[in-house]
Design a protein around this motif. Structure first.
Motif, PDB file in Angstrom:
ATOM      1  N   MET A 121       0.775  -1.231   0.019  1.00  0.00           N
ATOM      2  CA  MET A 121       0.047   0.026   0.112  1.00  0.00           C
ATOM      3  C   MET A 121       0.952   1.230   0.123  1.00  0.00           C
ATOM      4  SD  MET A 121      -3.010  -0.955   2.681  1.00  0.00           S
ATOM      5  CE  MET A 121      -4.155  -2.314   2.572  1.00  0.00           C
ATOM      6  N   SER A 122       0.283   2.494  -0.623  1.00  0.00           N
ATOM      7  CA  SER A 122       0.898   3.638  -0.434  1.00  0.00           C
ATOM      8  C   SER A 122       0.510   4.277   1.050  1.00  0.00           C
ATOM      9  CB  SER A 122       0.450   4.697  -1.255  1.00  0.00           C
ATOM     10  OG  SER A 122      -1.095   4.834  -1.366  1.00  0.00           O
ATOM     11  N   ARG A 123       1.527   4.822   1.615  1.00  0.00           N
ATOM     12  CA  ARG A 123       1.244   5.448   3.021  1.00  0.00           C
ATOM     13  C   ARG A 123       1.657   6.967   2.862  1.00  0.00           C
ATOM     14  NH1 ARG A 123       3.617   2.989   8.530  1.00  0.00           N
ATOM     15  NH2 ARG A 123       3.125   4.602   9.930  1.00  0.00           N
ATOM     16  N   GLY A 124       0.985   7.865   3.522  1.00  0.00           N
ATOM     17  CA  GLY A 124       1.250   9.230   3.727  1.00  0.00           C
ATOM     18  C   GLY A 124       1.420   9.734   5.081  1.00  0.00           C
ATOM     19  N   VAL A 125       0.834   8.868   5.926  1.00  0.00           N
ATOM     20  CA  VAL A 125       0.819   9.285   7.542  1.00  0.00           C
ATOM     21  C   VAL A 125       1.835   8.645   8.340  1.00  0.00           C
ATOM     22  CG1 VAL A 125      -0.587   9.289   9.580  1.00  0.00           C
ATOM     23  CG2 VAL A 125      -1.747   9.770   7.432  1.00  0.00           C
ATOM     24  N   ALA A 126       2.610   9.496   8.913  1.00  0.00           N
ATOM     25  CA  ALA A 126       3.501   8.906   9.879  1.00  0.00           C
ATOM     26  C   ALA A 126       4.667   8.151   9.400  1.00  0.00           C
ATOM     27  CB  ALA A 126       2.762   8.382  11.203  1.00  0.00           C
ATOM     28  N   ARG A 127       5.045   8.138   8.175  1.00  0.00           N
ATOM     29  CA  ARG A 127       6.096   7.136   7.774  1.00  0.00           C
ATOM     30  C   ARG A 127       7.419   7.254   8.654  1.00  0.00           C
ATOM     31  NH1 ARG A 127       6.503   7.909   0.930  1.00  0.00           N
ATOM     32  NH2 ARG A 127       4.385   8.149   0.566  1.00  0.00           N
ATOM     33  N   GLY A 128       7.984   6.408   8.764  1.00  0.00           N
ATOM     34  CA  GLY A 128       9.192   6.238   9.653  1.00  0.00           C
ATOM     35  C   GLY A 128       8.825   5.661  10.991  1.00  0.00           C
ATOM     36  N   LEU A 129       7.588   5.432  11.330  1.00  0.00           N
ATOM     37  CA  LEU A 129       7.003   4.999  12.572  1.00  0.00           C
ATOM     38  C   LEU A 129       6.578   3.767  12.414  1.00  0.00           C
ATOM     39  CD1 LEU A 129       5.046   8.097  14.056  1.00  0.00           C
ATOM     40  CD2 LEU A 129       7.429   7.425  14.534  1.00  0.00           C
ATOM     41  N   THR A 130       6.801   2.665  13.450  1.00  0.00           N
ATOM     42  CA  THR A 130       6.548   1.368  13.302  1.00  0.00           C
ATOM     43  C   THR A 130       5.506   0.975  13.952  1.00  0.00           C
ATOM     44  OG1 THR A 130       8.051   0.783  15.219  1.00  0.00           O
ATOM     45  CG2 THR A 130       9.054   0.693  13.170  1.00  0.00           C
ATOM     46  N   ASP A 131       4.654   1.871  14.624  1.00  0.00           N
ATOM     47  CA  ASP A 131       3.724   1.741  15.503  1.00  0.00           C
ATOM     48  C   ASP A 131       2.202   1.121  14.809  1.00  0.00           C
ATOM     49  OD1 ASP A 131       5.351   3.839  16.385  1.00  0.00           O
ATOM     50  OD2 ASP A 131       4.207   3.678  18.065  1.00  0.00           O
ATOM     51  N   PRO A 132       1.755   0.368  15.549  1.00  0.00           N
ATOM     52  CA  PRO A 132       0.280  -0.143  14.938  1.00  0.00           C
ATOM     53  C   PRO A 132      -0.391   1.076  14.171  1.00  0.00           C
ATOM     54  CG  PRO A 132       0.705  -1.309  16.936  1.00  0.00           C
ATOM     55  CD  PRO A 132       1.695  -0.160  16.904  1.00  0.00           C
ATOM     56  N   ALA A 133      -1.266   0.629  13.223  1.00  0.00           N
ATOM     57  CA  ALA A 133      -2.373   1.777  12.713  1.00  0.00           C
ATOM     58  C   ALA A 133      -3.416   2.153  13.782  1.00  0.00           C
ATOM     59  CB  ALA A 133      -2.819   1.213  11.343  1.00  0.00           C
ATOM     60  N   ILE A 134      -3.651   1.231  14.837  1.00  0.00           N
ATOM     61  CA  ILE A 134      -4.644   1.621  15.907  1.00  0.00           C
ATOM     62  C   ILE A 134      -3.955   2.893  16.580  1.00  0.00           C
ATOM     63  CG2 ILE A 134      -3.745  -0.207  17.442  1.00  0.00           C
ATOM     64  CD1 ILE A 134      -7.562   1.021  17.158  1.00  0.00           C
ATOM     65  N   ASP A 135      -2.606   2.833  16.818  1.00  0.00           N
ATOM     66  CA  ASP A 135      -2.082   3.961  17.723  1.00  0.00           C
ATOM     67  C   ASP A 135      -1.744   5.082  16.802  1.00  0.00           C
ATOM     68  OD1 ASP A 135      -2.038   2.358  19.753  1.00  0.00           O
ATOM     69  OD2 ASP A 135      -0.014   1.415  19.162  1.00  0.00           O
ATOM     70  N   ILE A 136      -1.640   5.083  15.531  1.00  0.00           N
ATOM     71  CA  ILE A 136      -1.187   6.217  14.663  1.00  0.00           C
ATOM     72  C   ILE A 136      -2.579   6.809  14.136  1.00  0.00           C
ATOM     73  CG2 ILE A 136      -0.282   6.902  12.455  1.00  0.00           C
ATOM     74  CD1 ILE A 136       1.820   4.910  12.969  1.00  0.00           C
ATOM     75  N   LEU A 137      -3.657   5.929  13.800  1.00  0.00           N
ATOM     76  CA  LEU A 137      -4.752   6.618  13.088  1.00  0.00           C
ATOM     77  C   LEU A 137      -5.912   6.848  13.609  1.00  0.00           C
ATOM     78  CD1 LEU A 137      -4.225   4.393   9.782  1.00  0.00           C
ATOM     79  CD2 LEU A 137      -3.633   6.928  10.098  1.00  0.00           C
ATOM     80  N   THR A 138      -6.141   6.622  15.042  1.00  0.00           N
ATOM     81  CA  THR A 138      -7.290   6.879  15.883  1.00  0.00           C
ATOM     82  C   THR A 138      -7.641   8.219  15.836  1.00  0.00           C
ATOM     83  OG1 THR A 138      -7.029   4.886  17.202  1.00  0.00           O
ATOM     84  CG2 THR A 138      -8.283   6.581  18.045  1.00  0.00           C
ATOM     85  N   SER A 139      -6.683   9.040  15.896  1.00  0.00           N
ATOM     86  CA  SER A 139      -7.068  10.476  15.840  1.00  0.00           C
ATOM     87  C   SER A 139      -7.848  10.852  14.644  1.00  0.00           C
ATOM     88  CB  SER A 139      -5.915  11.390  16.213  1.00  0.00           C
ATOM     89  OG  SER A 139      -4.894  11.148  15.342  1.00  0.00           O
ATOM     90  N   TRP A 140      -7.123  10.239  13.517  1.00  0.00           N
ATOM     91  CA  TRP A 140      -7.656  10.650  12.118  1.00  0.00           C
ATOM     92  C   TRP A 140      -9.178   9.981  11.807  1.00  0.00           C
ATOM     93  CZ3 TRP A 140      -5.081  12.621   7.890  1.00  0.00           C
ATOM     94  CH2 TRP A 140      -3.587  13.151   8.040  1.00  0.00           C
ATOM     95  N   ALA A 141      -9.323   8.861  12.538  1.00  0.00           N
ATOM     96  CA  ALA A 141     -10.624   8.319  12.642  1.00  0.00           C
ATOM     97  C   ALA A 141     -11.737   9.236  13.461  1.00  0.00           C
ATOM     98  CB  ALA A 141     -10.743   6.966  13.113  1.00  0.00           C
ATOM     99  N   ALA A 142     -11.247   9.725  14.285  1.00  0.00           N
ATOM    100  CA  ALA A 142     -12.029  10.640  15.236  1.00  0.00           C
ATOM    101  C   ALA A 142     -12.322  11.872  14.152  1.00  0.00           C
ATOM    102  CB  ALA A 142     -11.550  11.344  16.255  1.00  0.00           C
ATOM    103  N   LYS A 143     -11.351  12.376  13.623  1.00  0.00           N
ATOM    104  CA  LYS A 143     -11.541  13.462  12.646  1.00  0.00           C
ATOM    105  C   LYS A 143     -12.360  13.354  11.710  1.00  0.00           C
ATOM    106  CE  LYS A 143      -8.743  17.030   9.977  1.00  0.00           C
ATOM    107  NZ  LYS A 143      -9.528  16.766   8.576  1.00  0.00           N
ATOM    108  N   ALA A 144     -12.496  12.105  10.931  1.00  0.00           N
ATOM    109  CA  ALA A 144     -13.657  11.716  10.017  1.00  0.00           C
ATOM    110  C   ALA A 144     -14.954  11.736  10.610  1.00  0.00           C
ATOM    111  CB  ALA A 144     -13.354  10.255   9.404  1.00  0.00           C
ATOM    112  N   ALA A 145     -15.190  11.259  11.942  1.00  0.00           N
ATOM    113  CA  ALA A 145     -16.028  11.125  12.585  1.00  0.00           C
ATOM    114  C   ALA A 145     -16.854  12.561  12.765  1.00  0.00           C
ATOM    115  CB  ALA A 145     -16.289  10.341  13.800  1.00  0.00           C
ATOM    116  N   LEU A 146     -16.149  13.390  13.215  1.00  0.00           N
ATOM    117  CA  LEU A 146     -16.196  15.018  13.611  1.00  0.00           C
ATOM    118  C   LEU A 146     -16.490  15.637  12.158  1.00  0.00           C
ATOM    119  CD1 LEU A 146     -14.196  17.309  15.673  1.00  0.00           C
ATOM    120  CD2 LEU A 146     -14.680  17.956  13.508  1.00  0.00           C
ATOM    121  N   THR A 147     -16.021  15.191  11.196  1.00  0.00           N
ATOM    122  CA  THR A 147     -16.494  15.541   9.663  1.00  0.00           C
ATOM    123  C   THR A 147     -17.754  15.439   9.452  1.00  0.00           C
ATOM    124  OG1 THR A 147     -14.075  16.119   9.086  1.00  0.00           O
ATOM    125  CG2 THR A 147     -15.749  16.170   7.311  1.00  0.00           C
ATOM    126  N   GLY A 148     -18.134  14.042   9.678  1.00  0.00           N
ATOM    127  CA  GLY A 148     -19.293  13.341   9.379  1.00  0.00           C
ATOM    128  C   GLY A 148     -20.460  14.057  10.224  1.00  0.00           C
TER     129      GLY A 148
END
Length: 429
Positions: A121-148
């Motif tokens: 996959m292509s990746r734009g968020v937090a390249r260089g970090l090894t953390d799981p997606a759950i730790d990196i992208l939960t704030s992005w999911a919250a932003k999507a919910a906020l926008t909705g």
């Protein structure tokens, strides 16, 4: 309706709709895949034991996501049990991977190589970090919910230009960055009604040394700017010496905005000073090709280039980071001019070095960088209010260069490094 179905299939479909509000709908995007998966897990867990007649409200979804990845793991425990919910790097051989909830959770909680690959996959968020997606992208999911939630309740879209009509900043013009909501912790949801306020990026006087500032402004103290006010405050150049000059200038601007807002990408990049001009040249070529294909190369002063869509530029560069599309692109366009990018593209086209097998990693790095710059802009470019997922996924509505004008103008004001001036009416946008 501000609601979501209860089963996994319904939750996954709704999650895709919410994710699309803040992420380009690209199936091979690590970012979109992760945001959609987190939303789907949360929606499914919140819907457990609830009748279909009482669907999960978006406000409740936002309340839970706003509490971060630890709370998402608590929700996952409802579906998977405490042990799996708290695990990381789960061995697929030890669980039922035919269960979509389980397989999604395994993906969300695995760690990744710092420099990829990321599962093809292509990746734009937090390249260089090894953390799981759950730790990196939960704030992005919250932003999507906020926008909705903001869309469902008729709030002002992010990027809307507003004038403040009361309070300490009365008379100032700013741009909506986010809606601000009151949380109902007792009921684990958001208070009913439209947003009571907005986070606004306030533009200070040009002579001010403090630059722009972010403030929470009550909804009643805001109004949309008129077109005349918006033209005055944006001031973006839309006429150039030629179409190529317009593409070159826009590519340079897209690049420095990315360097300014995503410094971690460039800090992790080998030889960033050497690669940046090549990335700019590749983006210029991709934009020029897109402009021609969309019929935006008239008038000859480049005054239609700002209407070009962003994502086709990334598609022009090709995936998964192959050099063949670049060679085909350079064959399609005229690089005989004297501009810096044309000279560099000629050198790339006729130099055999980049075509050699040993240069595969360098080719990949260059194309990956160029695509990441474009995708980063597409992710945050605001779409017209009311845009549906169908309109977005079908290409009927596309994020354009001009839709990033607000972000670019803010960054330019902050760093005072780019001279942008608009002389075209917004009716043409």
């Amino acid at each position: 309706m501000e609601e979501t179905g209860l089963g996994w299939e319904q939750a996954y479909a709704r999650a895709g709709e919410l994710a699309a509000l803040d992420q380009p709908v690209v199936d091979d995007s690590w970012d979109y895949t992760g945001v959609r998966a987190i939303l789907a897990i949360a929606l499914t867990a919140l819907g457990e034991g609830v009748d279909d007649s009482a669907p999960v409200q978006t406000g409740r979804l936002l309340w839970h996501l706003d509490r971060g990845p630890t709370n998402v793991r608590r929700l996952a425990a409802v579906l998977l049990g405490e042990e799996l919910a708290q695990a990381t790097d789960i061995d697929p051989a030890t669980v039922d991977m035919d269960n979509p909830v389980v397989s999604t959770w395994v993906w969300l909680t695995r760690t990744w190589p710092a420099d990829g690959p990321w599962g093809g996959m292509s990746r734009g968020v937090a390249r260089g970090l090894t953390d799981p997606a759950i730790d990196i992208l939960t704030s992005w999911a919250a932003k999507a919910a906020l926008t909705g939630l903001n869309t469902e309740r008729g709030g002002l879209a992010n990027g809307t230009a507003v004038r403040i009509t009361a309070g300490d900043h009365e008379g100032r013009i700013g741009f909506v960055k986010n809606s601000a909501w009151l949380m109902d912790d007792l009921h684990e949801t958001v208070v009913d009604g439209p947003p009571p306020g907005y986070e606004v990026m306030i533009r200070e006087d040009p002579e001010s040394a403090t630059g722009n500032k972010r403030e929470i402004v009550p909804t009643g103290a805001l109004r949309r700017t008129t077109r005349e006010e918006t033209v005055e405050v944006l001031g973006l150049q839309t006429r150039f010496e030629s179409v190529w000059d317009a593409c070159e200038r826009w590519a340079q601007t897209l690049l420095w905005w990315h360097q300014d807002t995503h410094p971690e990408v460039w800090l992790a990049t080998e030889n960033p000073d050497g690669r940046a001009p090549v990335v700019t040249a590749l983006m210029t070529a991709a934009l020029f090709d897109t402009v021609r294909q969309r019929g935006l190369d008239e008038p000859a002063d480049g005054s239609s280039v700002h209407l070009a869509p962003l994502l086709p530029m990334a598609d022009t560069l090709g995936r998964p980071y192959r050099w063949e599309p670049i060679a085909e692109l350079l064959d399609r366009i005229d690089t005989t001019g004297d501009s810096p990018t044309q000279q560099l593209l000629r050198a790339i086209k006729h130099a055999p070095a980049l075509s050699e097998a040993g240069m595969a990693s360098e080719r990949r790095a260059l194309v990956e960088l160029a695509e990441s710059v474009i995708i980063a802009h597409a992710k945050v470019a605001p779409l017209p209010a009311g845009t549906t997922m169908r309109q977005f996924s079908s290409g009927e509505v596309e994020p354009r260069l001009v839709d990033q004008a607000l972000a670019i103008a803010e960054a330019a004001r902050r760093r005072q490094q780019v001279n942008l001036a608009m002389d075209a009416p917004l009716d043409d946008v």
